[in-house]
Enzyme design. Sequence first.
Site, short mmCIF file in Angstrom:
data_model
loop_
_atom_site.label_atom_id
_atom_site.label_comp_id
_atom_site.label_asym_id
_atom_site.label_seq_id
_atom_site.Cartn_x
_atom_site.Cartn_y
_atom_site.Cartn_z
N SER A 2 0.81 -1.23 0.00
CA SER A 2 0.00 0.00 0.00
C SER A 2 0.84 1.27 0.00
CB SER A 2 -0.94 0.01 1.21
OG SER A 2 -1.81 -1.09 1.17
N HIS A 45 0.34 4.61 4.36
CA HIS A 45 -0.42 5.23 3.26
C HIS A 45 -0.05 6.70 3.09
CE1 HIS A 45 -3.99 2.24 2.77
NE2 HIS A 45 -2.84 1.62 2.94
#
Length: 204
Positions: free
Chosen positions: A125, A175
């Site tokens: 991610s 993230h």
Amino acid sequence: MFNRTETLKQYIGLYPVISILIGINLIVFILGLFPSMQLQIMYYGVANNYMISQGEYWRLFSAIFLHAGFLHLLFNMFGLYVFGPELERIAGKLRFFTIYLLSGILANVATYVIQPLDYSSVGASGAIFGIFGAYLALVYYTRKTMPQFKQLILPLVGISVMMTFVQPNINVTAHLVGLLIGFLLGMYQFHPKRLARWTKLRNK
């Protein structure tokens, strides 16, 4: 831009870096389906902060290629498959790989620094958000010449960030830091003067 119409053979030929990255992730996941391999892969590959503090720094890299289940893998590889090609085309193979890998590694470094020692994470991610961050840099540089690009990218990034805070068991640090690193790398890599030099070199 993000509408994939290539055949598998065409896709691999056009976007070799993305194809290799997806292939590695799939191979690692398939190997992890075997119980004996799963324990070894997860034990030695997870980005566990305590293990990293003991000098096992490879985990900052290896965790990028591990996923906590099929849906986790599917979501990340779908993002790479759909959103990666345009960036690989614009940046070139080496620069795309640099953005992807550095975003993933530095997202894990930030996770190690910010999160407690008992924190563990896996997944690509941070690297995927690095791709989104690089697109934000392109939005900045093309804001006057290609306003439609901004209209496409900003909602995509906004929704992705929002989902980061809505979904459970998400490494928010990875993230957001991946997004930031991708943006900073994109600001450097996609500076108009640098892009102009790449174009000249490619056309020679």
